[in-house]
Design an enzyme around this catalytic site. Structure first.
Site, mmCIF file in Angstrom:
data_model
loop_
_atom_site.group_PDB
_atom_site.id
_atom_site.type_symbol
_atom_site.label_atom_id
_atom_site.label_comp_id
_atom_site.label_asym_id
_atom_site.label_seq_id
_atom_site.Cartn_x
_atom_site.Cartn_y
_atom_site.Cartn_z
ATOM 1 N N GLY A 1 37.597 84.971 12.214
ATOM 2 C CA GLY A 1 38.152 83.888 11.422
ATOM 3 C C GLY A 1 39.117 83.085 12.243
ATOM 4 N N GLY B 1 42.571 80.268 11.504
ATOM 5 C CA GLY B 1 43.384 79.614 10.486
ATOM 6 C C GLY B 1 44.439 78.783 11.139
ATOM 7 N N ASP C 1 50.408 78.355 1.750
ATOM 8 C CA ASP C 1 49.045 78.033 2.161
ATOM 9 C C ASP C 1 48.040 78.855 1.364
ATOM 10 O OD1 ASP C 1 47.075 76.722 3.514
ATOM 11 O OD2 ASP C 1 47.342 77.783 5.416
#
Ligand SMILES: *[C@@H]1O[C@H](CO)[C@@H](O)[C@H](O)[C@H]1NC(C)=O
Ligand SMILES: *[C@@H]1O[C@H](CO)[C@@H](O)[C@H](O)[C@H]1NC(C)=O
Ligand SMILES: *[C@@H]1O[C@H](CO)[C@@H](O)[C@H](O)[C@H]1NC(C)=O
Ligand SMILES: *[C@@H]1O[C@H](CO)[C@@H](O)[C@H](O)[C@H]1NC(C)=O
Ligand SMILES: *[C@@H]1O[C@H](CO)[C@@H](O)[C@H](O)[C@H]1NC(C)=O
Ligand SMILES: *[C@@H]1O[C@H](CO)[C@@H](O)[C@H](O)[C@H]1NC(C)=O
Ligand SMILES: *[C@@H]1O[C@H](CO)[C@@H](O)[C@H](O)[C@H]1NC(C)=O
Ligand SMILES: *[C@@H]1O[C@H](CO)[C@@H](O)[C@H](O)[C@H]1NC(C)=O
Ligand SMILES: *[C@@H]1O[C@H](CO)[C@@H](O)[C@H](O)[C@H]1NC(C)=O
Length: 898
Positions: A536, A538, A653
């Site tokens: 991932g 971010g 977030d």
């Protein structure tokens, strides 16, 4: 050996005391902490003490043969809290005796018999090898039978009636609390408190009506199965793993004496003793209409002022009682009767060619039933007649609830309780009572609703618990303890840093209490196989999968996108994040701060982030129940960040990418606390990189104060995506695969102002559908109606409340949890604070279509709409339809920011 001869003489001594000095002054009762065999007590014999024959050491509790409420026919062997007169235990609750009935204590045990000698109660037979030597009432109110070596043979704490006190443990295996019929009649009543895996649940005749997690102050620590319950001076606790861990708790003000009781009213009440009286601290269900038989069978409960129930009969039914002041339920006004109490013994349907026809009597619109919150629909996607037909063929079925909008069919079994008005006035839910012509009504059915019937497990809901703020001293103390321990450990674990030293504090010459495990860079480099498997990325950098030397799988986040924070500051923040533990928050295992490297090591979540599952175009669709669990878990995690831990943490977030899933769709929030890693010089960076578009609250863009309500907004946006299964701002879908015969968002909004060219702005669709109360149509079409319409409505309404433009109008996350759980009533979205969506959505979509930079488009959207209309209160302009122009024609695919 010596003791065996001591006891008889002691007995004699005490016996003399009891007999000759009776009545004793109160202070002298401390002598009667023990009685010895053979001993008998009757109410009459100890009448001067109100029947009390045994007192705990300092007199807090007494054991007595007593007649509660002063009536003269039912006497019980009880343990009583002296100062408040509260009965905390009764032995012969189902076998009351007269005032000359006897309690006898011999070497064989304790028994209670009536004046004519008929046995009413006794303890289980004690083993042949041992003999009772003394009976003690302890200072915690426990009546204990001891053998000659003072080992316990039997305790009243192991055989609770309707109450537990501090020091007593109610265990899943074996114990349950049963209400008493009334304060004067202790016979076992119909209400029962039992355990589920994650909670304690109140049940009535096989139907659930309340669970502890519905209390807004209940707060879950763990997902371990619940095994026991206890109260003490600081609250109510559910324990797991043999009592070693707290699974859930309700923190309550410190008190010397506290009890938890399943009251005869059907409410579970925790109260403590203060200022000479018992003070109620928790009662569930809080809404009295949720008590199953509050208005008797088929009675209709409504709450009047002061939480007092008002009972009447639904239209088409008449009161059972002939005079109006003794309301005890309703029966059909016509000649038919309900099937309550009819037997189901011939194993099949009640209908055969020779039995009278079954019919269904409507309860009228807007009715609700207490058990519906705890049961799944028996069938989905039926029409009303099919639902009734289903009930007709099931002889245990006594009535149905049918939801017209989703086709959900609920059946009521075991017994019929009271009904209440639906909290939602526009509910599509209709209730019907199954009836037959009276002539054929079965006369059997005597022991329906027997208290011994096993609880219907299928009605237990999934693990679901509520969070609440805990500011309790205990937490602070516990945190302090953990810090202190970690400080010691951290001190031992400090390692010399890597050679590419950089900053002056490189020698780790500081210890920060509470730091989680510190890893070497090489260690993580090896664990991740040179950062090979990226899982991932971010705002802060990329995430890699790794396996530590202890074989545990971890996710390693390499922070790259932010400037390097001083190591000490970094570690200070890590210490805080590392000490935030909650089942719905991803656990920080450790970190690495070496040279310029900043890495965080998290527990690995095997199902990845929510967006992957939710928005996937292939693969299994996320089922409704799972979505709801995820919504709840996320809300709990955020509530904990905002109010549950020592340092309030605003996530900043919240988005599907930061909600990670594990097996059983347990949701955990990741990346919390990271905003603190940014130094003050990076605050401008902060605003631009923070928050992915669509989840950003308006205050980010207007430089208003950021608060925890900013997270609430983002959470609301995530909720809407959970409902629709699509991104909030997406290309209008005309895919036939989504048609499926079920009404879809696409079809229902074909003329909606929520479309901007090829774009659909879902929050606006939701708002419009909310205005028309058409919630189910908002649900993901891929679910093909496998939804619970009331939950869809719940999520949509909560979401709309969360995205109110004014932060102060948004609910707190704790309230959100309460609303989702049902413990507090749903808020009503405020139009005047939602109208901004109309402009926001249009501008947002416009910006998307024009392909503007993802970080700025939402800001633009808001600012432009503000300039255009010159105010943040759009209610005046919005009423003018001219202000909703639809001129941005483009079906150009937008590239998602993720
Ligand atoms: C107690 O009573 C039992 C009969 O109930 C009798 O057998 C026993 O001898 C008595 N014990 C004493 C110490 O009096
Ligand atoms: C009785 O003793 C216990 C400790 O044994 C103490 O906690 C309690 O406060 C005492 N109660 C009274 C009324 O003195
Ligand atoms: C049992 O307890 C009593 C009271 O606490 C004490 O006097 C006695 O010595 C104890 N007996 C044994 C065998 O421990
Ligand atoms: C009550 O029990 C909880 C959980 O075991 C514990 O943490 C707390 O210290 C206890 N409180 C008191 C006053 O004993
Ligand atoms: C649970 O705890 C009790 C006493 O604390 C102990 O005797 C028992 O062995 C424990 N059981 C398990 C399964 O750990
Ligand atoms: C009812 O059904 C159960 C199993 O479903 C069966 O064991 C029992 O024999 C049946 N009783 C009658 C009267 O048919
Ligand atoms: C139909 O019901 C009656 C009583 O309700 C019963 O006596 C009869 O045996 C039933 N017939 C069949 C075929 O089940
Ligand atoms: C209800 O559904 C059944 C089959 O599921 C169908 O046979 C029946 O015609 C439907 N009734 C109505 C009124 O639509
Ligand atoms: C139920 O829904 C159908 C269409 O979905 C509608 O035609 C019907 O009028 C509704 N019935 C009630 C009682 O609301």
């Amino acid at each position: 050996m010596a003791n065996s001869s001591v006891f008889p003489s002691l007995f004699f001594f005490f016996f003399l005391l009891l007999v000759s000095h009776n009545p004793l002054p109160a202070s002298a009762y401390s002598f009667t902490e023990f009685v010895f065999p053979n001993f008998t007590a009757t109410n009459v014999r100890f009448i001067d003490n109100g029947g009390a024959f045994l007192f705990s050491r300092n007199g807090s509790f007494k054991a007595a043969i007593s007649n509660p409420g002063g009536q003269q026919t039912r006497f019980y062997l009880c343990v009583i809290h002296s100062a408040s007169g509260t009965v905390i235990w009764s032995a012969n609750r189902d076998g009351p005796i007269s005032n000359s009935g006897t309690m006898a204590f011999t070497r064989d045990g304790i028994s209670v018999s009536d004046h004519d000698g008929s046995p009413k109660w006794s303890i289980p037979t004690i083993p042949k090898s041992s003999a009772a030597a003394a009976l003690q009432l302890t200072e915690s109110g426990n009546l204990v039978l001891l053998d000659k070596s003072n080992a316990s043979l039997w305790e009243s704490f192991d055989d609770p009636a309707d109450t537990i006190v501090a020091g007593q443990i109610l265990r899943k295996n074996g114990n349950a609390l049963f209400s008493s019929v009334s304060g004067e009649d202790f016979s076992t009543g119909d209400y029962r408190l039992a355990f589920s895996d994650s909670d304690v649940i109140l049940g009535w005749r096989g139907q659930s009506y309340w669970k502890l997690s519905m209390d807004p102050r209940a707060y879950t620590d763990s997902t371990s199965p619940v095994e026991s319950m206890a109260v003490n001076g600081t609250g109510l606790f559910l324990f797991g793993r043999n009592g070693s861990i707290v699974v859930a708790r309700v923190a309550l003000p410190p008190a010397d004496f506290r009890i938890a009781r399943l009251a005869s009213s059907g409410q579970f009440i925790v109260s403590s003793f203060s200022h000479g009286g018992m003070k109620e601290e928790l009662d569930g269900p809080n809404n009295v209409c949720q008590i199953p038989s509050i208005c008797g069978e088929i009675g209709w409960c409504s709450v009047s002022t002061g939480n007092n129930p008002t009972c009447q009969c639904p239209p088409g039914f008449r009161s059972k009682a002939s005079n109006s002041d003794s309301f005890n339920g309703c029966v059909p006004s016509d000649s038919s009767s309900s099937l309550v109490g009819s037997s189901c013994s011939n194993n099949g349907s009640q209908v055969n060619s020779s039995s009278p026809p079954i019919s269904y009597l409507s309860l009228g619109n807007g009715m609700d039933y207490f058990a519906l919150d705890f049961s799944q629909p028996t069938k989905y996607a039926l029409n009303l007649s099919a639902c009734q037909e289903f009930c007709t063929t099931d002889c245990a079925c006594l009535g149905i609830f049918y939801d017209n909008s989703s086709g959900s069919c609920y059946t009521i079994e075991n017994d019929l309780g009271s009904f209440m008005s639906s909290r939602d006035r526009d509910s599509d839910q209709v209730g019907y009572i199954k009836t037959v012509e009276s002539a054929d009504k079965s006369s059997s059915g005597g022991n329906r609703g027997s208290v011994n019937e096993t609880h219907n497990r299928k009605q237990f809901p999934l693990a679901a618990l509520v969070l609440l703020p805990c500011i309790a001293v205990a937490v602070v103390l516990a945190a302090g303890l953990v810090w202190w321990r970690r400080w010691k450990i951290a001190g031992e674990k400090v390692r010399l840093s890597h050679a590419n030293s950089f900053s002056s504090d490189e020698m780790d010459a500081f210890y920060i209490p509470g730091l989680p495990q510190r890893f070497d860079y090489e260690e993580l480099d090896e664990a991740t196989d040179r950062f090979k498997m990226q899982i991932g990325s971010g705002g802060f950098g990329s995430v890699y999968k790794g396996v530590l030397s202890d074989k545990s799988v971890v996710a390693v986040k390499k922070i790259t996108n932010v400037g390097i924070q001083g190591k000490r500051d970094f570690c200070t923040e890590i210490a805080i994040i590392g000490n935030v533990h909650h089942v719905n928050l991803v656990k920080l295992r450790g970190f690495c701060a070496q040279g310029r490297q900043r890495l965080l090591v998290y527990e690995y979540m095997n199902r990845g982030s929510l967006d992957r599952t939710l928005f996937a175009s292939s693969g299994p669709v996320l089922e409704w129940q799972e979505r709801f669990e995820i919504a709840l878990g996320t809300a709990r995690g955020l509530a904990y960040l905002h109010t549950g831990c020592e340092h309030k943490i605003i996530h900043c977030d919240v988005k599907p990418e930061n909600i990670l899933l594990q097996d059983q769709f347990q949701a955990k929030i990741s990346d919390f606390g990271l905003s603190k890693l940014l130094g003050p010089e990076q605050s401008s960076l902060f605003t631009t990189m923070r928050g992915t578009r669509g989840y950003l609250a308006p205050e980010w863009l207007t430089n208003s104060a950021i608060s925890e309500k900013t997270d609430v907004y983002s959470y609301g946006m995530v909720l809407l995506e959970l409902v629709s299964g699509r991104k909030n701002c997406s290309i209008k879908s005309a895919s036939p695969s989504q048609g499926g015969g079920h009404s879809t968002t696409t079809t229902t909004t074909s003329s909606s102002s929520a479309q901007f060219g090829g774009m659909v702005y879902f929050p606006l669709v939701a708002l419009e559908m909310h205005e028309q109360r058409r919630y189910v149509e908002l649900a993901d079409a891929r679910l093909e109606g496998r939804v619970r319409s009331e939950e869809v409505e719940k999520l949509v309404r909560v979401a709309l409340c969360c995205v109110h433009e004014e932060p102060c109008l948004r609910p707190s996350m704790v309230s959100v949890v309460g609303m989702l759980e049902g413990g507090i009533s749903l808020g009503e979205p405020r139009m005047e604070s939602l109208n901004f969506l109309r402009f926001y959505g249009r501008r947002f979509a416009e910006a998307s279509i024009l392909g503007e930079d993802g970080n700025n488009e939402q800001r633009e959207a808001l600012l432009n709409s503000r300039q255009e209309y010159g105010t943040s209160n759009y209610s005046s302009t919005i009423s003018d339809p001219q202000y909703i122009p639809l001129s941005f024609i483009s079906s150009q695919q937008i590239s998602g920011p993720r």
